[in-house]
Design an enzyme around this catalytic site. Structure first.
Site, PDB file in Angstrom:
ATOM      1  N   ASP A 178      -3.848 -15.647  21.113  1.00 47.47           N
ATOM      2  CA  ASP A 178      -2.499 -15.646  20.560  1.00 47.47           C
ATOM      3  C   ASP A 178      -1.800 -14.323  20.882  1.00 47.47           C
ATOM      4  O   ASP A 178      -2.368 -13.249  20.696  1.00 47.47           O
ATOM      5  CB  ASP A 178      -2.561 -15.857  19.041  1.00 47.47           C
ATOM      6  CG  ASP A 178      -1.207 -16.158  18.432  1.00 47.47           C
ATOM      7  OD1 ASP A 178      -0.291 -16.554  19.182  1.00 47.47           O
ATOM      8  OD2 ASP A 178      -1.070 -16.023  17.198  1.00 47.47           O
ATOM      9  N   SER A 231      -5.815 -10.728  14.210  1.00 47.13           N
ATOM     10  CA  SER A 231      -6.528 -11.831  13.563  1.00 47.13           C
ATOM     11  C   SER A 231      -7.834 -11.306  12.979  1.00 47.13           C
ATOM     12  O   SER A 231      -7.809 -10.460  12.087  1.00 47.13           O
ATOM     13  CB  SER A 231      -6.763 -12.964  14.570  1.00 47.13           C
ATOM     14  OG  SER A 231      -7.347 -14.088  13.942  1.00 47.13           O
ATOM     15  N   THR A 232      -8.973 -11.747  13.493  1.00 46.05           N
ATOM     16  CA  THR A 232     -10.266 -11.339  12.950  1.00 46.05           C
ATOM     17  C   THR A 232     -10.420  -9.820  12.994  1.00 46.05           C
ATOM     18  O   THR A 232     -10.282  -9.206  14.042  1.00 46.05           O
ATOM     19  CB  THR A 232     -11.423 -11.975  13.749  1.00 46.05           C
ATOM     20  OG1 THR A 232     -11.175 -13.366  13.901  1.00 46.05           O
ATOM     21  CG2 THR A 232     -12.748 -11.764  13.049  1.00 46.05           C
ATOM     22  N   MET A 238      -9.711 -13.125  17.398  1.00 42.01           N
ATOM     23  CA  MET A 238     -10.305 -14.182  18.195  1.00 42.01           C
ATOM     24  C   MET A 238      -9.199 -14.975  18.889  1.00 42.01           C
ATOM     25  O   MET A 238      -8.136 -15.202  18.325  1.00 42.01           O
ATOM     26  CB  MET A 238     -11.118 -15.085  17.262  1.00 42.01           C
ATOM     27  CG  MET A 238     -11.758 -16.305  17.883  1.00 42.01           C
ATOM     28  SD  MET A 238     -12.831 -17.152  16.681  1.00 42.01           S
ATOM     29  CE  MET A 238     -11.648 -17.609  15.399  1.00 42.01           C
ATOM     30  N   HIS A 246      -3.332 -13.550  11.119  1.00 40.03           N
ATOM     31  CA  HIS A 246      -3.796 -14.912  10.857  1.00 40.03           C
ATOM     32  C   HIS A 246      -4.521 -14.968   9.518  1.00 40.03           C
ATOM     33  O   HIS A 246      -5.635 -14.473   9.379  1.00 40.03           O
ATOM     34  CB  HIS A 246      -4.747 -15.383  11.961  1.00 40.03           C
ATOM     35  CG  HIS A 246      -4.091 -15.506  13.293  1.00 40.03           C
ATOM     36  ND1 HIS A 246      -4.799 -15.470  14.475  1.00 40.03           N
ATOM     37  CD2 HIS A 246      -2.783 -15.654  13.653  1.00 40.03           C
ATOM     38  CE1 HIS A 246      -3.964 -15.604  15.492  1.00 40.03           C
ATOM     39  NE2 HIS A 246      -2.737 -15.714  15.016  1.00 40.03           N
TER      40      HIS A 246
END
Length: 357
Positions: free
Chosen positions: A295, A173-174, A292, A200
């Site tokens: 998940d 993600s991030t 973050m 994401h």
């Protein structure tokens, strides 16, 4: 508790006002100032010393990318970009990640006055996450892309796995676009396993990411398509707003759908991992990288429960831009290796293909 001090840089007076109101509605955040363009933004950075900056990509006088490069050179700070969902917007967003931005927020389409509040939670969440970002790692990685040289690739000859088919599944993600670039550019073009990736990102941006990585990598990288058969040496990125599931019907096949978001995510790493957990006829390697939230952790539990041959790799705290997803994975006590992002590609090459010839 000290509040997070934010500088908002946007050429739209309405956007500046709305972003300020959204951020200051959270007691953890204070907006210390606003600016109308990059030039003014740089002056305010020097005057106000904010903890984090939200920065519009398209502005007059000095655009967001130019401003970002100067910020990272002179006043290194966590920066969250605001970008429109267009082809150009997607390309500029990925450039911003390369130049040092921690994350980005997709500007709402249609009537801004009606839609801005729909992303309020996302804006607050990303600003708070960015304030905790590993900025030392961001600064170290703001360099020209490192692509595996042909000499390195020619030296690596792997024995293709026999019997069960191999599959690599990556969730991030991030900070993910930067991490994916570091991992995928180091893989040789004859890497035998297919790679499925959940990053994401909103619709449109995943396609830009795939196209950019495809230009940089020896392996092929593409946005996944429904009912597509997986092939070795190809990385498939789940499209934004679609879950990606893998099914086995003589071949490994991608299935895309828009079933409900999981933990607020679509695509979801948990959904991808859970789908693979139902397949017993493959050698599976799962990788959780910077991001973050948590998940992927639940999906790992399902994978390990159903398949003892699953190997799980997590990115280390040292190299993670945000140590959320890898930490959640590690806390399951199901991770086999915790490695720096620079070592993930080597771990994947050892896992798939065995020893060098």
């Amino acid at each position: 508790m000290n509040t997070i001090r934010v500088l908002v840089v946007d050429d739209s007076a309405f956007m500046r006002k709305m972003i300020q109101e959204i951020l200051e509605a959270d007691h953890r955040i204070t907006v210390v100032g606003t600016a109308r363009n990059g030039e003014e933004g740089l002056k305010k950075v020097k005057e106000l010393s904010p903890d984090i900056i939200t920065l519009d990509v398209e502005m007059p006088k000095m655009d967001g990318l130019t401003c970002l490069k100067e910020i990272m050179r002179s006043y290194p700070l966590p920066v969250v970009m605001l970008s429109s969902m267009t082809t150009r917007g997607g390309e500029n967003t990925l450039k911003a990640m390369e130049y040092g931005a921690v994350d980005f927020i997709e500007k709402p389409s249609g009537s801004i006055s009606l839609n801005i509040n729909s992303i309020a939670e996302k804006i607050v969440g990303k600003v708070i996450a960015a304030s905790k970002a590993n900025l030392n790692e961001v600064n170290k990685s703001v360099v020209s892309p490192v692509v595996a040289s042909s000499a390195t690739i020619d030296a690596k000859r792997f024995v293709y796995s026999k019997g069960k088919q191999d599959l690599i599944a990556i969730g991030t993600s991030t900070g993910g676009p930067r991490a994916l670039q570091q991992v995928l550019t180091a893989l040789p073009k004859d890497y035998p396993a297919p790679i499925v990736i959940v990053q994401h990102m909103p619709p449109g941006f995943t396609k830009s990411l795939a196209q950019r990585l495809d230009r940089l990598c020896e392996i092929s990288v593409k946005e996944a398509e429904d009912q597509e058969i997986l092939h070795g040496g190809v990385a498939y990125i789940a499209p934004g707003n679609y879950h990606m599931k893998i099914q086995y019907q003589r071949n490994l096949i991608i299935h895309l759908d828009q079933t409900d978001a999981t933990k607020g995510h679509r695509p979801s790493v948990d959904v991808l991992f859970s789908s693979i957990a139902r397949i017993n006829s493959i050698n599976m390697t799962a990788v959780i990288m910077t991001g973050m939230g948590s998940d992927g952790a639940l999906g790992l539990e399902q994978l390990k429960k159903s398949n003892n041959s699953v190997a799980v790799i997590a990115e280390s705290e040292k190299s993670s831009i945000v140590f959320g997803m890898p930490k959640a994975a590690i806390l399951t006590h199901l991770v086999d290796e915790v490695v720096h992002v620079n070592e993930i590609s080597l771990a994947l090459m050892k896992r798939v293909g065995g020893h060098k010839r």
